[in-house]
Structures are given as structure tokens and as C-alpha cells.
Scaffold this motif. Structure first.
Motif, PDB file in Angstrom:
ATOM      1  N   ARG A 251      10.018  -8.857   6.767  1.00  0.00           N
ATOM      2  CA  ARG A 251       8.544  -8.060   6.676  1.00  0.00           C
ATOM      3  C   ARG A 251       9.037  -7.443   7.485  1.00  0.00           C
TER       4      ARG A 251
ATOM      5  N   LEU B  50      -6.713 -10.020   8.321  1.00  0.00           N
ATOM      6  CA  LEU B  50      -6.591  -8.577   8.597  1.00  0.00           C
ATOM      7  C   LEU B  50      -6.839  -7.286   7.761  1.00  0.00           C
TER       8      LEU B  50
ATOM      9  N   GLU C  16       0.936   4.899   0.620  1.00  0.00           N
ATOM     10  CA  GLU C  16       0.404   6.027   1.383  1.00  0.00           C
ATOM     11  C   GLU C  16       1.322   7.554   1.679  1.00  0.00           C
ATOM     12  N   GLU C  17       0.401   7.985   0.169  1.00  0.00           N
ATOM     13  CA  GLU C  17       2.004   8.934   0.032  1.00  0.00           C
ATOM     14  C   GLU C  17       2.768   8.997  -0.317  1.00  0.00           C
ATOM     15  N   ARG C  18       4.077   9.384   0.131  1.00  0.00           N
ATOM     16  CA  ARG C  18       5.254   8.662  -0.532  1.00  0.00           C
ATOM     17  C   ARG C  18       6.040   7.031   1.332  1.00  0.00           C
ATOM     18  N   GLY C  19       5.220   7.135   1.656  1.00  0.00           N
ATOM     19  CA  GLY C  19       5.608   6.046   2.307  1.00  0.00           C
ATOM     20  C   GLY C  19       4.732   4.786   1.679  1.00  0.00           C
ATOM     21  N   CYS C  20       5.231   3.929   2.250  1.00  0.00           N
ATOM     22  CA  CYS C  20       4.654   2.343   1.197  1.00  0.00           C
ATOM     23  C   CYS C  20       4.211   0.887   2.313  1.00  0.00           C
ATOM     24  N   ARG C  21       4.075   0.353   2.745  1.00  0.00           N
ATOM     25  CA  ARG C  21       3.527  -1.315   3.532  1.00  0.00           C
ATOM     26  C   ARG C  21       3.088  -1.787   3.261  1.00  0.00           C
TER      27      ARG C  21
ATOM     28  N   LEU D 130       3.128   7.608   7.176  1.00  0.00           N
ATOM     29  CA  LEU D 130       3.834   6.220   7.144  1.00  0.00           C
ATOM     30  C   LEU D 130       5.592   6.455   6.543  1.00  0.00           C
ATOM     31  N   ALA D 131       5.468   7.330   5.695  1.00  0.00           N
ATOM     32  CA  ALA D 131       7.362   7.750   5.265  1.00  0.00           C
ATOM     33  C   ALA D 131       7.730   8.176   6.079  1.00  0.00           C
TER      34      ALA D 131
ATOM     35  N   TYR E  74      -9.406  -4.767   7.336  1.00  0.00           N
ATOM     36  CA  TYR E  74      -8.494  -3.045   7.893  1.00  0.00           C
ATOM     37  C   TYR E  74      -8.995  -2.347   6.760  1.00  0.00           C
TER      38      TYR E  74
ATOM     39  N   ILE F 295      -7.448   0.213   5.277  1.00  0.00           N
ATOM     40  CA  ILE F 295      -5.751   0.618   4.710  1.00  0.00           C
ATOM     41  C   ILE F 295      -6.907   1.413   3.159  1.00  0.00           C
TER      42      ILE F 295
ATOM     43  N   PHE G 135       2.807  -6.174   3.081  1.00  0.00           N
ATOM     44  CA  PHE G 135       1.884  -6.998   3.467  1.00  0.00           C
ATOM     45  C   PHE G 135       2.423  -8.737   3.595  1.00  0.00           C
ATOM     46  N   LEU G 136       3.448  -9.803   4.238  1.00  0.00           N
ATOM     47  CA  LEU G 136       3.945 -10.629   3.359  1.00  0.00           C
ATOM     48  C   LEU G 136       3.501 -11.792   3.812  1.00  0.00           C
TER      49      LEU G 136
ATOM     50  N   LEU H 266      -2.454  -7.445  15.679  1.00  0.00           N
ATOM     51  CA  LEU H 266      -1.964  -8.841  14.752  1.00  0.00           C
ATOM     52  C   LEU H 266      -0.891  -9.315  15.301  1.00  0.00           C
TER      53      LEU H 266
ATOM     54  N   PHE I  66       0.745  -0.704  -0.098  1.00  0.00           N
ATOM     55  CA  PHE I  66       0.665   0.097  -0.061  1.00  0.00           C
ATOM     56  C   PHE I  66       1.066   1.177  -0.445  1.00  0.00           C
TER      57      PHE I  66
ATOM     58  N   PRO J 174      -3.777 -15.164   9.148  1.00  0.00           N
ATOM     59  CA  PRO J 174      -4.392 -13.963   9.962  1.00  0.00           C
ATOM     60  C   PRO J 174      -3.645 -12.934   8.966  1.00  0.00           C
ATOM     61  N   ILE J 175      -2.836 -13.009   8.626  1.00  0.00           N
ATOM     62  CA  ILE J 175      -2.293 -10.970   7.891  1.00  0.00           C
ATOM     63  C   ILE J 175      -3.309 -10.905   6.167  1.00  0.00           C
TER      64      ILE J 175
ATOM     65  N   PHE K 126       6.136  -4.721   9.486  1.00  0.00           N
ATOM     66  CA  PHE K 126       4.499  -3.936   9.612  1.00  0.00           C
ATOM     67  C   PHE K 126       4.863  -2.073  10.331  1.00  0.00           C
ATOM     68  N   LEU K 127       4.014  -2.090   9.257  1.00  0.00           N
ATOM     69  CA  LEU K 127       3.754  -0.398   9.586  1.00  0.00           C
ATOM     70  C   LEU K 127       2.735   0.018   9.966  1.00  0.00           C
TER      71      LEU K 127
ATOM     72  N   VAL L 221      13.679   8.121   1.792  1.00  0.00           N
ATOM     73  CA  VAL L 221      11.641   8.827   1.176  1.00  0.00           C
ATOM     74  C   VAL L 221      11.468   9.912   1.836  1.00  0.00           C
TER      75      VAL L 221
END
Lengths: 261, 261
Positions: free
Chosen positions: B47, A63, A42-47, B88-89, A67, A69, A49-50, B63, A40, A59-60, B49-50, B125
Motif C-alpha cells: 500500500r 482519515l 486527481e488529474e492523471r495521478g491516483c492514490r 499527485l502523478a 479528510y 480529498i 488507500f487499503l 496517520l 482517488f 483508522p485509514i 500513501f501519497l 504516468v
């Protein structure tokens, strides 16, 4: 083989509906049981999930389905391992920083005998052909452009590397820097652009309907890209083999990519 | 200010117990309400998570508290924003690939007037001093060593850059490539090495006790590093300001870092 899912929007949007149908293909309605990943922006940030659990039971993934996002660019992948072990290092999407931005990549298909990487800037962490191909794209861009180029040069160079890599096998992919989403079809990819007037959509993989009119404003625009259509009451456009489409702000934008062949 | 948590083990171990106490400081027993992040190495993969929700209420933190991901190297961070927006960044830990491995970094403290980055290999970033410092460490290593050096050269160079950066403010950090965990104390960090005979541990932040003897084998060894001790019935070692400890396989290893000052 694997399946790809992408979303590019003009306002941050959650992908819960599409992701629900998509992840059921990871072990319930499909056989893509070797893990999943979703990124995902979000602006310049990124998360990112693996998980290497099948997405239908992870379970991920559960979520993420619940959730909301909100993101303007999402790339997801469910995996049926063909090349490389089922380890976390081999899970898509892959992530790298280039020019101070996050770049995210997911691939479907097999590639063989790829050109070696110069490894001046990027090296694969895992053992997949996919991460190798991603590093080839970034390495070429980085060597050619120490500073970020304009969109036309960027897209032209990506098209050029894509043509070269596509000669080594099947190269369906989705690539994004959080602003543009580049989608290349080698064998199968579909997309849909949702905009006003919004209406109902019904999942192929689950008996679930959503009325996007309840969830959107008239200015919203959302493109969803998937290996196979995710809904059965809307018209998805099949991409042509060899076609590369650049999405921005929720819709395809014109780049002279065909002229470059 | 923020709090840091690290775990380095000789066998993959879950961090649910420590993470439970730690994340309660994110909005319940502590005031670190501007997000959290946690990175798990699993072999070469990683991995992260943020979330910018306070960790005490974040569905993602919930989680992690309940999903036992087994890892040999974990780095977590809860944030009270001092420099940079809550985006997030700007969430720790930060991640980059170097020499085909993932590198993860989290920082506690403020840094000012850091030297500019040459940006040949790495650029931030987000807008934090922390990510800038992380890029300074990686950039120096990458410029000096096009191929990965031996551990002694690696640690010596990191110590050298650390001394330089530490002159610009408060530089408590945890850094890992999935094998080594480098921990630098500027003002406060504590650690504990758990090994046989294992016994009970009771959280400071919650009325929860675990008997590690039930969960481990006699050969297991786990080091936990935290800004403040997480348990109230064990003896944690306070690190000295200026001290850098390298953990490997669950215990501190000797590098001649003091000789390098």
C-alpha cells in the motif's frame, strides 16, 4: 459478498458524505468486515488507500471520512472475503498502468473457471478471481491496442470481454482510467446523478443529512454508483443485469453497448 | 532535492519512529515541502500513501506516524520539486507490477536527457525524470526476462541499467519488490543495521528516544537507509558514490556488483 461505491464528477468533489454511509456497512450496519479500499484520481495521478481492518473501525477509513480529498473519479470497495485470503494483496481496488494512465478496478461477485491469462502484460499479484478478471480486461485491450484507442473502440472491447467474463459467475464491477468510469451490473448496482437544483440528502446508514446546495455550484454534476442506495430520500436508478454504463463528467454517456450483445 | 528513507527487515516492523523524524524534514526541520509518499509491503501486497501537502502538516503523514503498520520493506520519499509539477502523478514512490509482484521505486537527484523508453511494457504516468528512470529499469528487465530471473541475474541487470542512467545525472534511489531492497548511492545515502543487542536511539529531528530492546526480539534485524542519518547517537554508514547495496532480511547481502563495473 462485497459492496461497491463509485463517483464520477465534472469537477473535483469530495466523497466524505457517501463514504461515511458506505463504510458503516463494513462492520456496523453491514457485515463486510474483511477490509476496504478506496482509490482517488486527481488529474492523471491516483492514490489508493487499503486496509484489511473492517472499514467501520479502520483508522485509514476514519482519515478518509474526515479528510476531504477532491477527485473527479473515486472507486471504493468493502469486502466480505469469499475467495482468497484476507491479505493486502487481495484487497480491492486493484491498480495497473496501461498506456501511461492509471486504471483502477473493483469487483463484487464470484467468478469461477476464468480463462487463463496469457500474462504477456499483466499478472495478478494476489489470489482473487477479481484481480484475474481485471488482468483479463487489460490484457485483451493491450494486445489489441498497442496505443490507446478511441473511446468507442475502447468501450466496445471492454463490453466484449465483460460478456465473456460474466459467463463465469457474478460480475458487478467499476473500472476507471480517471476519465471514464465503466460500471457493469450483473446482479445489483444503483446510481444517482446529482445536479442543479441540488437539495438535501439523508444517509441510510447514519442519521446524517447534507444540503448539496451549500456545497456546489450550479454547473456541478456528480454521479454516485453503489451496490445499494446510500440515501433514503432520493431516487436511485437500479441498473439492469447485463447493463454496462459509461459515466463521464458526472453523467452517463451513450455508447452503443446494447447493439454489441 | 528530496530525501529518501528505506527499511528492510527480517520480521514485519513498524517505521513510526524513523518516519517521525523523517517527515519533520518536510516543512519543519527541512524544506522538502512538495509532498511525500510512503509504500509498505505486506507479504505480496503493497500500500502506498501519497500526499502533496508538506509531510510535516499532512493528515496522511500524521496517520502514518501514529498507525503502526508492520512491514518488512518500506520506501518513503519527501519531495522538493525540481523537475515536474507538484501533482499527485509526480509523487514518489512509484509503483508497477512486474512478473506478478509489486515493484516500488523512489529517487533523489536530477537526471537529464534520459534515453527514450521503448514503452512496450511500461510508460510514465507523470512527467518526472524519476518515473522515466524507473520505467527504464523495469522495461529492460521485462524485455530481457519474460519470466522472473534468479537474484544474481536480476541484480546484475539492474546494476547495468543503473550505471547507464547514472551517467545522466544524480541517481540516488531505493527499489524493492517486497523481498529485496536495492539501494543505489550517487551522492549521499546512509544506512544502519540494527540487531541484538538493541539499545536506545535518539532522533536528530525531534527530541524523541526509543529503546529498541523493548520493542524487539533477539532475532530481529532491521536495516534503515536514509539520505541523512536519522539518529544522533548511533553510527550510520555512509555509502560511497556509485555503490549499490542489496538488502535482504534486514542486512546487506553480497552480490558481485563491483565486478560488473
Amino acid at each position: 459478498m462485497c459492496e461497491l461505491l463509485g463517483m464520477n464528477c465534472n469537477v473535483p468533489t469530495d466523497i466524505c458524505f457517501s463514504f461515511r454511509g458506505f463504510t458503516l456497512r463494513g462492520g456496523r450496519t453491514g457485515h463486510h468486515t474483511d477490509g476496504f479500499g478506496i482509490a482517488f484520481f486527481e488529474e492523471r495521478g491516483c492514490r489508493v488507500f487499503l486496509d484489511y481492518e473492517p472499514s467501520a473501525g479502520s483508522p485509514i477509513a476514519e482519515l478518509i471520512r474526515n479528510y476531504p480529498i477532491k477527485s473527479t473519479n473515486v472507486i471504493a470497495h468493502i469486502r466480505k472475503a469469499t475467495v482468497g485470503e484476507t491479505t493486502l494483496a487481495n484487497c480491492h481496488p486493484f491498480q495497473r498502468e496501461m498506456w501511461g494512465r492509471n486504471w483502477i478496478f473493483a469487483h463484487n461477485g464470484n467468478l469461477e473457471n476464468l480463462p487463463p491469462l496469457r500474462q504477456r502484460y499483466y499478472r495478478p499479484v494476489g489470489t482473487t478471481d477479481s484481480e484475474h478478471a481485471f488482468c483479463l480486461i487489460l490484457e485483451t485491450l493491450r494486445e489489441r491496442y498497442p496505443e490507446p484507442p478511441g473511446s468507442t473502440d475502447l468501450v466496445r472491447t471492454i463490453v466484449e470481454v465483460t460478456r465473456e467474463i460474466a459467463g463465469h459467475g457474478t460480475f458487478n464491477y467499476i473500472l476507471s482510467d480517471g476519465e471514464l468510469m465503466l460500471v457493469h451490473c450483473a446482479s445489483q448496482l444503483h446510481y444517482i446523478v446529482r445536479q442543479a437544483p441540488f437539495s438535501h440528502a439523508h444517509l441510510v446508514d447514519d442519521d446524517l443529512t447534507v444540503d448539496f446546495a451549500d456545497l456546489t455550484t450550479p454547473d456541478d454534476r456528480v454521479s454516485v454508483i453503489a451496490t445499494q442506495p446510500l440515501t433514503d430520500n432520493e431516487t436511485w436508478t437500479a441498473m439492469a443485469p447485463g447493463e454496462l454504463i459509461v459515466f463521464k463528467d458526472g453523467a452517463p454517456v451513450a455508447f452503443p453497448t446494447r447493439d454489441l450483445e
